[in-house]
Scaffold this active site. Sequence first.
Site, PDB file in Angstrom:
ATOM      1  N   ASP A   1       0.622  -1.367  -0.186  1.00  0.00           N
ATOM      2  CA  ASP A   1       0.009  -0.582  -0.503  1.00  0.00           C
ATOM      3  C   ASP A   1       0.789   0.870   0.153  1.00  0.00           C
ATOM      4  O   ASP A   1       2.005   0.943   0.194  1.00  0.00           O
ATOM      5  CB  ASP A   1      -0.894  -0.156   1.124  1.00  0.00           C
ATOM      6  CG  ASP A   1      -1.839   0.905   1.536  1.00  0.00           C
ATOM      7  OD1 ASP A   1      -2.467   1.023   0.085  1.00  0.00           O
ATOM      8  OD2 ASP A   1      -3.142   1.104   2.153  1.00  0.00           O
TER       9      ASP A   1
ATOM     10  N   ASN B   1     -10.718  -3.297  -6.432  1.00  0.00           N
ATOM     11  CA  ASN B   1      -9.727  -2.145  -6.934  1.00  0.00           C
ATOM     12  C   ASN B   1     -10.690  -1.639  -8.791  1.00  0.00           C
ATOM     13  O   ASN B   1     -10.494  -1.022  -9.407  1.00  0.00           O
ATOM     14  CB  ASN B   1      -8.403  -2.699  -7.284  1.00  0.00           C
ATOM     15  CG  ASN B   1      -7.392  -2.593  -6.004  1.00  0.00           C
ATOM     16  OD1 ASN B   1      -6.344  -3.520  -5.906  1.00  0.00           O
ATOM     17  ND2 ASN B   1      -7.778  -1.809  -5.198  1.00  0.00           N
TER      18      ASN B   1
HETATM   19  C1  FPP Z   1      -2.137   0.127  -3.115  1.00  0.00           C
HETATM   20  O1  FPP Z   1      -1.823   1.703  -3.600  1.00  0.00           O
HETATM   21  C2  FPP Z   1      -2.057  -0.611  -4.363  1.00  0.00           C
HETATM   22  C3  FPP Z   1      -2.355  -1.124  -5.526  1.00  0.00           C
HETATM   23  C4  FPP Z   1      -3.908  -1.290  -5.400  1.00  0.00           C
HETATM   24  C5  FPP Z   1      -1.733  -2.116  -6.424  1.00  0.00           C
HETATM   25  C6  FPP Z   1      -0.124  -3.298  -6.239  1.00  0.00           C
HETATM   26  C7  FPP Z   1       0.221  -2.317  -7.256  1.00  0.00           C
HETATM   27  C8  FPP Z   1       1.904  -2.791  -7.296  1.00  0.00           C
HETATM   28  C9  FPP Z   1       2.796  -3.096  -6.012  1.00  0.00           C
HETATM   29  C10 FPP Z   1       2.526  -3.276  -8.227  1.00  0.00           C
HETATM   30  C11 FPP Z   1       2.478  -3.975  -9.646  1.00  0.00           C
HETATM   31  C12 FPP Z   1       2.793  -5.391  -8.896  1.00  0.00           C
HETATM   32  C13 FPP Z   1       2.634  -6.116  -9.880  1.00  0.00           C
HETATM   33  C14 FPP Z   1       2.693  -8.007  -9.266  1.00  0.00           C
HETATM   34  C15 FPP Z   1       2.712  -6.250 -11.537  1.00  0.00           C
HETATM   35  P1  FPP Z   1      -2.383   2.708  -3.711  1.00  0.00           P
HETATM   36  O2  FPP Z   1      -2.681   2.845  -4.382  1.00  0.00           O
HETATM   37  O3  FPP Z   1      -3.393   2.307  -2.420  1.00  0.00           O
HETATM   38  O4  FPP Z   1      -2.159   3.585  -2.387  1.00  0.00           O
HETATM   39  P2  FPP Z   1      -2.695   5.127  -1.472  1.00  0.00           P
HETATM   40  O5  FPP Z   1      -3.345   4.481  -0.870  1.00  0.00           O
HETATM   41  O6  FPP Z   1      -1.288   5.582  -1.789  1.00  0.00           O
HETATM   42  O7  FPP Z   1      -3.477   5.446  -2.804  1.00  0.00           O
END
Ligand code: FPP
Length: 249
Positions: free
Chosen positions: A19, A67
């Site tokens: 996250d 998501n």
């Molecule tokens: C949460 O951060 C992260 C995600 C919803 C996606 C996770 C994806 C990756 C780490 C990259 C790709 C991985 C692979 C295996 C291809 P957020 O966007 O919710 O962060 P925030 O809470 O700060 O907005």
Amino acid sequence: MSGESTQHIDPQHIGIIMDGNGRWAKQRGHSRPRGHKEGAKATRRAIDACQELGVRYLTLYAFSAENWNRPDFEVKALMELLELFLARETKTLIKRRIRLHAIGRIEELPASANKALRKAIDATAEFDDWHLVLALNYSSRNEVLDAARSFAKSVAAGEIDPDKTDWDGFAQHLYTAGLPDPDLIIRTSGETRVSNFLLMQSAYAEFYFTETLWPDFDKSHLEKAIASYRNRERRFGKTGEQIATPSQA
Ligand code: FPP
């Protein structure tokens, strides 16, 4: 998989709720997809670090069923990143003898992502020492629903006696059948929620929360999480004395 796993000094299975990509990007005036791109780099580092530190199973929450509700451009960017990740990393997984698994409603991913995923899973299917599990279009509640449906079909087919089924028998219907339960679940970015991740499998897991945003996460952070895990006493419902002197258990 089972309600009570063997006590290991170090975690053999770590799950990570990655996250903070969006906040990392915002702090730098970048777009959210740029944050995910940096997050993918941290993902590669985590895979390397787990192997270096002897963690045999790593489960990463890469895309939750919820998501899909993000803006279209972000969902598209995440799916593209997944395909890019698979295209680039499959060779590395093979070289390092890491078996890839996917948990979630994989069939609902875009066809090209699904195909790339199947290809990578097949290409690494022979390995058994190291395991990378990607949670994609994953939701624990959907997993329980899907498991209940699969269980009910087996009962209807006369393959299972529902009165004689224990948890291990039911767990064979979860996406994670054949994988050990996570010992340690890490969530980055200061959030302290579980967000529908491995709810059944984390019944006895230890949790570690860090303020570090996922794109900044590296081996040193993983080492800190493992050090914290080592200081915990996992009791699995027993007393501290029983754990200290197993002969009295
Ligand atoms: C949460 O951060 C992260 C995600 C919803 C996606 C996770 C994806 C990756 C780490 C990259 C790709 C991985 C692979 C295996 C291809 P957020 O966007 O919710 O962060 P925030 O809470 O700060 O907005």
